[in-house]
Motif scaffolding. Structure first.
Motif, PDB file in Angstrom:
ATOM      1  N   LEU A  54      19.381  22.589 -41.868  1.00 14.55           N
ATOM      2  CA  LEU A  54      19.989  21.765 -42.903  1.00 14.55           C
ATOM      3  C   LEU A  54      21.516  21.773 -42.813  1.00 14.55           C
ATOM      4  N   THR A  55      22.095  22.906 -42.462  1.00 16.87           N
ATOM      5  CA  THR A  55      23.545  22.979 -42.284  1.00 16.87           C
ATOM      6  C   THR A  55      23.976  22.098 -41.112  1.00 16.87           C
ATOM      7  N   ALA A  56      23.200  22.091 -40.035  1.00 14.84           N
ATOM      8  CA  ALA A  56      23.512  21.239 -38.882  1.00 14.84           C
ATOM      9  C   ALA A  56      23.483  19.761 -39.272  1.00 14.84           C
ATOM     10  N   LEU A  57      22.523  19.370 -40.102  1.00 14.60           N
ATOM     11  CA  LEU A  57      22.466  17.986 -40.570  1.00 14.60           C
ATOM     12  C   LEU A  57      23.710  17.630 -41.378  1.00 14.60           C
ATOM     13  N   GLU A  58      24.119  18.544 -42.264  1.00 16.41           N
ATOM     14  CA  GLU A  58      25.318  18.296 -43.073  1.00 16.41           C
ATOM     15  C   GLU A  58      26.566  18.195 -42.204  1.00 16.41           C
TER      16      GLU A  58
END
Length: 52
Positions: free
Chosen positions: A36-40
């Motif tokens: 999820l951090t990579a998506l953000e």
């Protein structure tokens, strides 16, 4: 009874990974902190992408 405090974070990265992953569990990698951090960070989610 233990008091409960709710906060709104600016994003997944604002929450410590170990705490996030302890709640998310290991069964689904798509709810993990790293994913999820990579998506953000990549801009794949957010106001301009249509995914929030």
């Amino acid at each position: 009874m233990t008091p409960l405090t709710a906060r709104i974070a600016d994003g997944v990265a604002a929450i410590p990974a170990d705490q996030w992953d302890a709640c998310a569990g290991p069964a689904n990698p798509f709810v993990g902190h790293a994913f999820l951090t990579a998506l953000e960070r990549s801009g794949s989610v957010g106001g301009r992408s249509g995914w929030q």
